[in-house]
Design an enzyme around this catalytic site. Structure first.
Site, mmCIF file in Angstrom:
data_model
loop_
_atom_site.group_PDB
_atom_site.id
_atom_site.type_symbol
_atom_site.label_atom_id
_atom_site.label_comp_id
_atom_site.label_asym_id
_atom_site.label_seq_id
_atom_site.Cartn_x
_atom_site.Cartn_y
_atom_site.Cartn_z
ATOM 1 N N ARG A 8 12.315 5.118 34.499
ATOM 2 C CA ARG A 8 13.383 5.545 35.415
ATOM 3 C C ARG A 8 13.506 4.625 36.621
ATOM 4 N NH1 ARG A 8 13.143 10.701 33.111
ATOM 5 N NH2 ARG A 8 15.032 11.914 33.486
ATOM 6 N N ASP B 116 1.605 12.884 32.241
ATOM 7 C CA ASP B 116 2.351 12.893 33.499
ATOM 8 C C ASP B 116 3.817 13.223 33.340
ATOM 9 O OD1 ASP B 116 3.329 10.675 32.221
ATOM 10 O OD2 ASP B 116 2.193 9.231 33.401
ATOM 11 N N GLU C 53 6.359 10.149 37.546
ATOM 12 C CA GLU C 53 5.092 10.449 36.865
ATOM 13 C C GLU C 53 3.878 10.476 37.793
ATOM 14 O OE1 GLU C 53 7.390 8.302 35.780
ATOM 15 O OE2 GLU C 53 8.033 9.092 33.840
ATOM 16 N N GLU D 243 -5.987 12.955 29.736
ATOM 17 C CA GLU D 243 -5.536 11.732 30.429
ATOM 18 C C GLU D 243 -5.371 11.987 31.931
ATOM 19 O OE1 GLU D 243 -1.687 9.300 30.165
ATOM 20 O OE2 GLU D 243 -2.822 8.406 28.540
ATOM 21 N N HIS E 9 11.918 1.732 29.289
ATOM 22 C CA HIS E 9 12.612 3.015 29.507
ATOM 23 C C HIS E 9 12.363 3.631 30.876
ATOM 24 C CE1 HIS E 9 8.926 5.429 29.279
ATOM 25 N NE2 HIS E 9 8.521 4.572 28.375
HETATM 26 C C1 UD1 Z 1 10.025 10.846 29.615
HETATM 27 C C2 UD1 Z 1 8.888 10.994 30.626
HETATM 28 C C3 UD1 Z 1 8.171 9.664 30.810
HETATM 29 C C4 UD1 Z 1 7.723 9.080 29.492
HETATM 30 C C5 UD1 Z 1 8.929 8.983 28.577
HETATM 31 C C6 UD1 Z 1 8.479 8.466 27.222
HETATM 32 C C7 UD1 Z 1 9.278 12.580 32.450
HETATM 33 C C8 UD1 Z 1 9.726 12.741 33.833
HETATM 34 N N1 UD1 Z 1 9.398 11.359 31.926
HETATM 35 O O1 UD1 Z 1 11.020 10.013 30.202
HETATM 36 O O2 UD1 Z 1 7.033 9.879 31.616
HETATM 37 O O3 UD1 Z 1 7.208 7.783 29.710
HETATM 38 O O4 UD1 Z 1 9.506 10.285 28.433
HETATM 39 O O5 UD1 Z 1 9.537 8.099 26.452
HETATM 40 O O6 UD1 Z 1 8.809 13.506 31.831
HETATM 41 N N2 UD1 Z 1 16.644 11.452 24.494
HETATM 42 C C9 UD1 Z 1 17.202 11.780 23.258
HETATM 43 N N3 UD1 Z 1 16.346 12.043 22.221
HETATM 44 C C10 UD1 Z 1 15.011 11.957 22.325
HETATM 45 C C11 UD1 Z 1 14.466 11.601 23.581
HETATM 46 C C12 UD1 Z 1 15.281 11.360 24.652
HETATM 47 O O7 UD1 Z 1 18.405 11.849 23.115
HETATM 48 O O8 UD1 Z 1 14.308 12.203 21.339
HETATM 49 C C13 UD1 Z 1 17.561 11.194 25.648
HETATM 50 C C14 UD1 Z 1 18.251 12.460 26.148
HETATM 51 O O9 UD1 Z 1 19.550 12.156 26.549
HETATM 52 C C15 UD1 Z 1 17.402 12.846 27.344
HETATM 53 C C16 UD1 Z 1 17.057 11.477 27.888
HETATM 54 O O10 UD1 Z 1 16.809 10.672 26.738
HETATM 55 O O11 UD1 Z 1 18.081 13.664 28.271
HETATM 56 C C17 UD1 Z 1 15.917 11.394 28.859
HETATM 57 O O12 UD1 Z 1 14.763 12.055 28.398
HETATM 58 P P1 UD1 Z 1 13.625 12.507 29.472
HETATM 59 O O13 UD1 Z 1 12.509 13.113 28.714
HETATM 60 O O14 UD1 Z 1 14.263 13.328 30.541
HETATM 61 O O15 UD1 Z 1 13.203 11.155 30.168
HETATM 62 P P2 UD1 Z 1 12.467 9.877 29.615
HETATM 63 O O16 UD1 Z 1 13.058 8.712 30.307
HETATM 64 O O17 UD1 Z 1 12.451 9.889 28.138
HETATM 65 N N1 UDP Z 2 6.255 4.126 20.223
HETATM 66 C C1 UDP Z 2 6.758 4.505 18.969
HETATM 67 N N2 UDP Z 2 7.982 4.022 18.574
HETATM 68 C C2 UDP Z 2 8.729 3.197 19.348
HETATM 69 C C3 UDP Z 2 8.219 2.817 20.621
HETATM 70 C C4 UDP Z 2 6.978 3.316 21.030
HETATM 71 O O1 UDP Z 2 6.112 5.249 18.235
HETATM 72 O O2 UDP Z 2 9.835 2.797 18.927
HETATM 73 C C5 UDP Z 2 4.958 4.678 20.636
HETATM 74 C C6 UDP Z 2 3.962 3.696 21.233
HETATM 75 O O3 UDP Z 2 3.171 3.099 20.235
HETATM 76 C C7 UDP Z 2 3.163 4.577 22.180
HETATM 77 C C8 UDP Z 2 4.159 5.613 22.613
HETATM 78 O O4 UDP Z 2 5.224 5.586 21.695
HETATM 79 O O5 UDP Z 2 2.123 5.261 21.514
HETATM 80 C C9 UDP Z 2 4.635 5.270 24.004
HETATM 81 O O6 UDP Z 2 5.775 5.963 24.302
HETATM 82 P P1 UDP Z 2 6.719 5.552 25.503
HETATM 83 O O7 UDP Z 2 6.682 4.081 25.703
HETATM 84 O O8 UDP Z 2 8.026 6.206 25.233
HETATM 85 O O9 UDP Z 2 6.075 6.338 26.738
HETATM 86 P P2 UDP Z 2 4.963 5.984 27.826
HETATM 87 O O10 UDP Z 2 3.713 5.589 27.128
HETATM 88 O O11 UDP Z 2 5.529 4.908 28.680
HETATM 89 O O12 UDP Z 2 4.829 7.261 28.583
#
Ligand code: UD1
Ligand code: UDP
Length: 394
Positions: free
Chosen positions: A214, A95, A131, A117, A212
């Site tokens: 939003r 999603d 999502e 999924e 995390h």
């Molecule tokens: C995204 C997904 C969410 C998922 C989550 C898992 C969307 C809309 N949301 O949200 O569904 O649950 O990932 O974690 O797709 N950043 C870094 N390094 C990284 C990752 C993130 O610096 O490796 C920071 C950056 O500033 C980036 C921000 O996190 O702009 C947000 O990342 P983004 O993928 O937009 O949103 P998530 O909240 O991570």
């Molecule tokens: N996870 C990880 N390291 C961390 C936190 C989570 O590898 O420090 C793994 C976790 O086991 C799961 C996945 O990341 O498999 C979930 O990611 P996240 O919670 O970011 O996203 P969501 O599942 O909510 O989309």
């Protein structure tokens, strides 16, 4: 048949890793991988662990990216990849914005999309946001819907999409089993991993936290931090929170909690370390989707900081409880699991409503035209299908 897998965030990478491995083993399929880099660092952690080499790596992430900017850049970068690879189909997961934009770009090019999924629903477009809309969109444009559970297929049936749906189990359980079997076999590996947590004290029980979402930014995170600060005063607790790299998480959490004793705010962990830390935890407090699916398999009680979940199966089984983001409610729910041994025992029953470790195999069988036995049909009680999502009980 040329299959292009497109993913870009940590959870997609964990859940697509076993699928990519299974695609590579299949001689009838030419597997091509494109990672968008929606998460730059957290994606790399997973790719390195599972030894997945991307054929195309787009590096789309910007610090504190907005959804529209991210979405626009994804279309611009993905379109030339589709043009070059000319896949027979693409495979997307879940999603995320990556999944939605990849599905849209392929749809515009008349390339079939398969959704791994598929069918998760809360019925509320505001949570999880964005999502819930992303996954509905991907389901509509996909001609193959790999639903993780019978419940998910039932959700798709309500939208007249059941004809394209196959219940495979969730590939996260494939990833988890690969990881836990590595850990089970190798005492030295476990000891080496445990050196990453020198601060864990035997006299205290670990509360593992991740957060995390939003929709929790702002007021929700303030409540969560208030709850963690209160819980950290207990003498039997130690809190470990691997912080998501999103600045909307980092800034408020570090400001509120970094100076408090018994709270360890750490970098995001690679998957192997995170699974090890889940194994060593007493209770898990999270708003994550994937963690809700993994923890019941490990026999760990999960408190979910959301008002509603699209993963109701473990709530029904009693190992997952929705607690929302109200501070008092979180503190009370954690305290109950720490103080009431019977309540904790009841929530530690190992349940696997999400998969049996063979989801990736089923997905590849379907892609190759082989018939499969769907996951979980024999255990499914039709009465459970009547609720779309589990909601918090006020
Ligand atoms: C995204 C997904 C969410 C998922 C989550 C898992 C969307 C809309 N949301 O949200 O569904 O649950 O990932 O974690 O797709 N950043 C870094 N390094 C990284 C990752 C993130 O610096 O490796 C920071 C950056 O500033 C980036 C921000 O996190 O702009 C947000 O990342 P983004 O993928 O937009 O949103 P998530 O909240 O991570
Ligand atoms: N996870 C990880 N390291 C961390 C936190 C989570 O590898 O420090 C793994 C976790 O086991 C799961 C996945 O990341 O498999 C979930 O990611 P996240 O919670 O970011 O996203 P969501 O599942 O909510 O989309």
């Amino acid at each position: 048949m040329k299959v292009l897998s497109i993913f870009g965030t940590r959870p997609e990478a964990v859940k697509m890793a076993p699928v990519v491995k299974a695609l590579c083993r299949e001689t009838a399929i030419q597997s091509v991988v494109c990672v968008t880099g929606q998460h730059r660092l957290m994606l790399k952690q997973v790719l390195d662990l599972f030894e997945i080499k991307a054929d195309y790596s787009l590096d789309v992430m910007q610090p504190n990216q907005t959804l529209n900017d991210l979405g626009a850049r994804l279309i611009a970068l993905l379109d030339p990849v589709l043009d070059t690879v000319k896949p027979d189909r693409i495979l997307v997961h879940g999603d995320t914005t990556t999944a939605m934009m990849a599905a849209l770009t392929a749809f515009h090019r008349h390339i079939p999309v398969a959704h791994v999924e598929a069918g998760l629903r809360t019925g509320d477009l505001t949570q999880p946001w964005p999502e819930e809309m992303n996954r509905r969109y991907v389901d509509v444009v996909s001609d193959l819907l790999f639903a993780p559970t019978m419940q998910a297929k039932t959700n798709l049936a309500a939208e007249h999409l059941a004809g394209r749906a196959i219940v495979t189990g969730n590939t996260v359980i494939d990833a988890l089993r690969l990881t836990t079997s590595l850990l089970a076999l190798d005492e030295q590996l476990r000891q080496r991993l445990d050196t990453h947590f020198p601060y864990l004290m035997p006299g205290r029980k670990t509360l593992l936290v991740t957060g995390h979402r939003r929709e929790n930014f702002g007021a929700g995170f303030a409540e969560i931090c208030d709850a963690l600060a209160k819980l950290s005063r207990r003498s039997d607790i130690q809190i470990v929170y691997p912080l998501h790299l999103n600045p909307n998480v980092q800034v408020p959490v570090l400001a509120a909690l970094s100076r408090l004793p018994n709270i360890h705010l750490i970098e995001p962990l690679d998957y192997l370390l995170f699974v090890r830390l889940m194994q060593r935890s007493h209770v898990i407090l999270t708003d994550s989707g994937g963690v809700q699916e993994e923890a019941p398999s490990l026999g760990k009680p999960v408190l979910v900081m959301r008002n509603v979940t699209e993963r109701p199966e473990a709530v029904t089984a009693g190992t997952v409880q929705l607690v929302g983001t109200d501070s008092a409610r979180i503190v009370a729910a954690v305290a109950r699991l720490y103080d009431d041994d019977a309540a904790w025992e009841q929530a530690t029953r190992r349940v696997n409503p999400y998969g049996d470790g063979r989801a990736s195999e089923r997905i590849v069988d379907v892609l190759c035209g082989r018939s499969i036995k769907e996951f979980g049909a024999e255990h499914f009680k039709p009465a459970e299908a009547t609720h779309l999502a589990a909601k918090i009980l006020q």
